[in-house]
Motif scaffolding. Structure first.
Motif, mmCIF file in Angstrom:
data_model
loop_
_atom_site.group_PDB
_atom_site.id
_atom_site.type_symbol
_atom_site.label_atom_id
_atom_site.label_comp_id
_atom_site.label_asym_id
_atom_site.label_seq_id
_atom_site.Cartn_x
_atom_site.Cartn_y
_atom_site.Cartn_z
ATOM 1 N N THR A 300 0.832 -1.213 0.000
ATOM 2 C CA THR A 300 0.000 0.000 0.000
ATOM 3 C C THR A 300 0.860 1.252 0.000
ATOM 4 O OG1 THR A 300 -1.753 -1.172 1.187
ATOM 5 C CG2 THR A 300 -1.813 1.233 1.232
ATOM 6 N N LYS A 301 1.864 1.290 0.850
ATOM 7 C CA LYS A 301 2.699 2.491 0.966
ATOM 8 C C LYS A 301 3.575 2.707 -0.269
ATOM 9 C CE LYS A 301 1.243 3.612 5.030
ATOM 10 N NZ LYS A 301 0.435 4.845 5.220
ATOM 11 N N GLU A 332 13.288 8.795 3.617
ATOM 12 C CA GLU A 332 11.906 9.192 3.886
ATOM 13 C C GLU A 332 10.962 8.013 3.732
ATOM 14 O OE1 GLU A 332 8.516 12.195 2.027
ATOM 15 O OE2 GLU A 332 10.642 12.503 1.538
ATOM 16 N N THR A 333 11.163 7.222 2.672
ATOM 17 C CA THR A 333 10.306 6.057 2.441
ATOM 18 C C THR A 333 10.480 5.032 3.549
ATOM 19 O OG1 THR A 333 10.477 6.393 0.048
ATOM 20 C CG2 THR A 333 9.751 4.229 0.796
ATOM 21 N N ILE A 336 8.517 5.951 6.577
ATOM 22 C CA ILE A 336 7.089 5.717 6.330
ATOM 23 C C ILE A 336 6.752 4.240 6.518
ATOM 24 C CG2 ILE A 336 5.295 5.719 4.553
ATOM 25 C CD1 ILE A 336 6.594 8.243 3.411
ATOM 26 N N LEU A 337 7.615 3.377 6.003
ATOM 27 C CA LEU A 337 7.381 1.941 6.149
ATOM 28 C C LEU A 337 7.500 1.503 7.604
ATOM 29 C CD1 LEU A 337 9.303 0.513 3.034
ATOM 30 C CD2 LEU A 337 6.876 1.067 3.256
ATOM 31 N N ASN A 338 8.467 2.050 8.311
ATOM 32 C CA ASN A 338 8.628 1.713 9.731
ATOM 33 C C ASN A 338 7.393 2.096 10.538
ATOM 34 O OD1 ASN A 338 10.705 0.262 10.807
ATOM 35 N ND2 ASN A 338 12.115 1.982 11.031
ATOM 36 N N ASP A 339 6.872 3.284 10.265
ATOM 37 C CA ASP A 339 5.677 3.732 10.982
ATOM 38 C C ASP A 339 4.480 2.843 10.655
ATOM 39 O OD1 ASP A 339 7.163 5.774 12.039
ATOM 40 O OD2 ASP A 339 6.493 7.296 10.592
#
Length: 640
Positions: A300-301, A332-333, A336-339
C-alpha cells in the motif's frame, strides 16, 4: 472470393442471362410482327386504292383519281404513292420526306426495318388503265418498336434490381450461420474463445455449429487450465506462500535486471524481529496473519512507485527494490514503512519491542549484486545494533548530486530544449511470425552526461510528467520514421499517460494525423497498467485496433496476477520481464516458469519476446522454449 459472393454472382449472372435471352426473343418477335404488319398494310392499301381508282381511270378523270390518292396518302403513313396513267402518259405521285420523330438516330441506323413496296396493274377488262405503286414508311414501325422495347427494357431493369436485392437479402439471411462459423474459425485461430454461435435452423449447419461451439468451450477451458497451471508454477517458483509477495529468487531476478539497466536508487532490507515474539507467544497462525498484514502495508505504501519490487526473503525479513530514488527519498520512504509496520505490531502486543529495523543500500555505479547485498546487510546490522525502529543507510561511494527537484528541472529542461537522446534496439525473430518493430529507448543529455530512462523515470512518475514525456517521444518517433522509410518503432507509454483521458484523445488524433505511419509504429504498455488501469487499457487497445496499430505488453509475467487477461485484451505481442533472463542460466525452475509463461502467451495467439538476452548460452535455452523472438545486448541498441 467468398462462398457468398460466388453464389451471389452465379445467381445474378444466371438471372441476367435469362433476362437477356427473354429480351432477345421478345425483340425479334416484335420486330417480325411490326415488319409483317407494315407489309400487309401496304398490300391492303394498294388493293383498296386500286379498286377505288378504276372507275375514275375508265372515264379519264385525273382529278378524281388524284383525290383518291390524296385521301389514301393522308389516311395512312406511307413514304410514297405513285400512279402511272397509261392512257395519257401522266403521273400522279405523293411523297413523304419527313424524318422519323421520337426515335434516336442510332436506333434507326440499325436498319431494323426496310420500306415495303407493292405494285399493282389497274385494268378494265383486258385494258390496262394504270400502274399503282405503294411504298410504306418504316417510321411508324420504328416508333412502335422503340417505345415497346424501351418500356420492356426498363421493366426488365427494374425487375433485375428488385430480384437482385431479394437475392442479396435471402443469401445474407441463409448464409449468416456460415458467416458466423467463418468468423468463429478466425477467432479460434487467434485463440479467442469468448463467444458461442447461435444454433441455426438449417439442419446441416446446425450440427456443424454445435461441433464448433463444443470445440470453442473445450479450447477455452484448456487455455484457462494452462494459464492457471502457469500461474501456479510461477507462484511456486517466485512467490512466498504466506505473504503473497515475491520470494528471494524473484527479488534476485529483479535486482539483476535493474543492475543490467544501470539503474539508480537502492534496496531496503526490512527486519521485523517481533514476528518471532508473536510466534513464540501466539503460534504460527498469528504470525502468518501478521506477515500478510505487513506485506499489505508495504504494498500500500509503495503503490505510487510502479517500478518497485517487494519480496519476503526470510521468516522475519523483507526486501524492497526502489529504482530511481535518491538517498533522501529512500530515508523518507523507510521511515514511512517503519511507521506503517509499527501501527500493525505495537498496538496488538502493547510492547516497545515490536519495532522493525531497516537497512538501506544506495547503489554505486557499476556495483554488482553481491556488493549491493553485502552493503544492505551491513546497514541492517547497524540498524539492529543502534536501536529499535532504526533506519540506517549505506551511501554510494559517490554522493548523490541530484535530488528529486533537480531531476524535475532536468526533465522539464530536456522537454523544452530537445535534450533527449534516442536509441533503437531491434527485435530478432526466431519463428515465422511477422517482424516486430525496433524498440525506442529514451535518454537525456545533460552537461555532457547521458542519463538512461531507468535513472529519471522515478522522477517522471513522482511529478506526473509521463503524459508530457510520452507526447514528446511520439512526435519524435514520427520524425524518425519519416526520415527512415524502412524503419518501424515501438514506443513505451507510462501508466500516467494510459490513465489520462486527455492523452487517449490526443493518441486518437495523433493516429488520424499520422495515418500513413500506423503500420510502422507500435505502442507498448507495462503489465502493471493492466491491473491498475484495466478500463483505460481497454480504451487504448480499441484505439490501436481501430487504426491498425500494433500494441504489446512490456514486463510480461512480472506480477503474480492471472495471465488470463491475454484473451480479453488480445495484444499482438508480449515482452517477458527481464527478471527471468537474469537467473535463467542458473535456475532450472526459472526455465520451467519461463516456458510456462511463454506457452500461455503462445496459446493465446500472442507473439512472445524475451528481453535482456546476453550470451549464446541463453540463446540455446530460449530456443527450446515457446519463444518467438528476443532482444538484448547480443544485438545492442544504436543511436539514431
Amino acid at each position: 472470393m467468398t462462398l457468398y459472393k460466388q453464389i451471389l454472382a452465379f445467381v445474378i449472372f444466371l438471372f441476367a442471362g435469362l433476362l437477356i435471352i427473354a429480351y432477345a426473343v421478345q425483340f425479334q418477335s416484335t420486330r417480325d410482327y411490326l415488319a409483317e404488319q407494315q407489309r400487309v398494310s401496304v398490300i391492303n392499301t394498294a388493293n383498296s386504292v386500286g379498286i377505288a381508282l378504276t372507275p375514275y381511270l375508265e372515264t379519264g378523270d385525273k382529278v378524281g383519281a388524284e383525290s383518291i390518292i390524296n385521301a389514301a396518302f393522308d389516311g395512312g403513313y406511307y413514304q410514297e404513292i405513285h400512279l402511272d396513267l397509261l392512257a395519257s402518259k401522266q403521273t400522279i405521285e405523293k411523297t413523304n420526306k419527313k424524318e422519323i420523330e421520337g426515335v434516336p438516330g442510332w436506333f434507326i441506323q440499325l436498319n431494323l426495318f426496310k420500306s415495303e413496296t407493292y405494285e399493282s396493274i389497274l385494268t378494265s377488262g383486258w385494258l390496262q388503265l394504270g400502274k399503282l405503286q405503294v411504298k410504306g414508311h418504316p417510321g411508324d414501325a420504328y416508333f412502335q418498336f422503340w417505345r415497346t422495347m424501351s418500356n420492356l427494357f426498363w421493366s426488365y431493369i427494374a425487375c433485375f434490381i428488385v430480384v437482385s436485392v431479394l437475392v442479396v437479402t435471402a443469401l445474407h439471411f441463409l448464409l449468416r450461420p456460415l458467416n458466423l462459423i467463418r468468423r468463429q474459425a478466425v477467432e479460434i485461430e487467434k485463440h479467442h474463445f469468448n463467444k458461442s454461435i447461435p444454433l441455426p435452423k438449417t439442419l446441416e449447419l446446425r450440427e456443424v455449429v454445435q461441433s464448433i461451439n463444443t470445440l470453442t468451450v473445450k479450447l477455452a477451458k484448456q487455455f484457462k487450465e494452462e494459464a492457471v497451471a502457469a500461474d501456479l508454477l510461477r507462484e511456486r517458483a517466485f512467490r512466498d506462500a504466506v505473504s503473497g509477495l515475491g520470494n528471494r529468487a524473484y527479488f534476485i531476478g529483479q535486482i539483476n535486471a535493474w543492475i543490467a539497466e544501470h539503474g539508480t536508487g537502492g534496496i531496503m532490507l526490512v527486519a521485523v524481529d517481533a514476528l518471532d515474539e508473536i510466534y513464540r507467544i501466539e503460534g504460527y497462525g498469528a504470525r502468518d496473519q501478521m506477515v500478510r498484514q505487513i506485506a499489505n502495508a508495504l504494498q500500500t505504501k509503495l503503490a505510487y512507485l510502479d517500478s518497485a519490487a517487494i519480496a519476503r526473503i526470510s521468516a522475519t525479513e523483507y526486501a524492497v527494490l526502489l529504482p530511481g530514488l535518491t538517498s533522501e527519498d529512500l530515508l523518507e520512504t523507510a521511515h514511512i514503512l517503519n511507521d506503517a509496520i509499527a501501527e500493525l505490531i505495537v498496538n496488538p502486543l502493547e510492547t516497545d519491542s515490536a519495532f522493525s529495523v531497516i537497512g538501506i543500500a544506495v547503489r554505486n555505479e557499476d556495483e554488482d549484486l553481491s556488493a549491493l547485498l553485502t552493503k544492505a546487510d551491513s546497514a541492517l546490522r547497524r540498524a539492529r545494533s543502534e536501536r529499535l525502529g532504526a533506519v540506517t543507510i549505506e551511501h554510494a561511494e559517490k554522493a548523490d548530486t541530484l535530488g528529486r527537484l533537480a531531476w524535475k528541472d532536468i526533465i522539464l529542461e530536456a522537454l523544452e530544449h530537445d535534450q533527449f537522446d534516442f536509441r533503437v534496439q531491434p527485435v530478432t525473430m526466431l519463428t515465422g511470425e511477422k517482424a516486430l518493430p525496433s524498440e525506442l529507448f529514451t535518454g537525456i543529455r545533460h552537461q555532457g552526461q547521458r542519463f538512461s530512462a531507468a535513472q529519471f523515470m522515478a522522477a517522471v512518475e513522482m511529478f506526473k510528467l509521463g503524459e508530457k514525456l510520452d507526447r514528446y517521444v511520439l512526435e519524435h518517433a514520427v520524425f524518425v520514421l519519416s526520415a527512415n522509410p524502412g524503419m518501424s518503432l515501438s514506443v513505451n507509454l507510462t501508466i500516467g499517460s494510459i490513465s489520462s483521458l486527455s492523452f487517449l484523445n490526443y493518441l486518437n488524433d495523433f493516429f488520424i494525423k499520422n495515418h500513413g505511419l500506423s503500420r510502422r509504429i507500435a505502442i507498448e504498455i507495462p503489465e502493471n497498467a493492466i491491473f491498475h488501469q484495466r478500463e483505460a487499457v481497454k480504451s487504448l487497445s480499441e484505439i490501436c485496433k481501430h487504426f491498425n496499430v500494433m500494441w504489446g505488453i512490456d514486463q510480461f509475467g512480472r506480477h503474480f496476477q492471472s495471465l488470463e487477461y491475454l484473451t480479453e485484451l488480445s495484444p499482438v505481442y508480449v515482452k517477458v520481464d527481464q527478471g527471468y533472463m537474469s537467473i535463467i542460466s542458473k535456475d532450472e525452475n526459472a526455465q520451467s516458469v519461463l516456458a510456462a509463461v511463454c506457452r500461455t502467451a503462445h496459446n493465446a495467439g500472442v507473439i512472445t519476446v524475451v528481453t535482456r538476452v546476453e550470451n549464446e548460452q541463453q540463446m540455446e535455452i530460449i530456443n527450446q522454449l515457446f519463444v518467438d523472438a528476443y532482444q538484448g545486448i547480443v544485438h545492442p541498441a544504436r543511436e539514431i
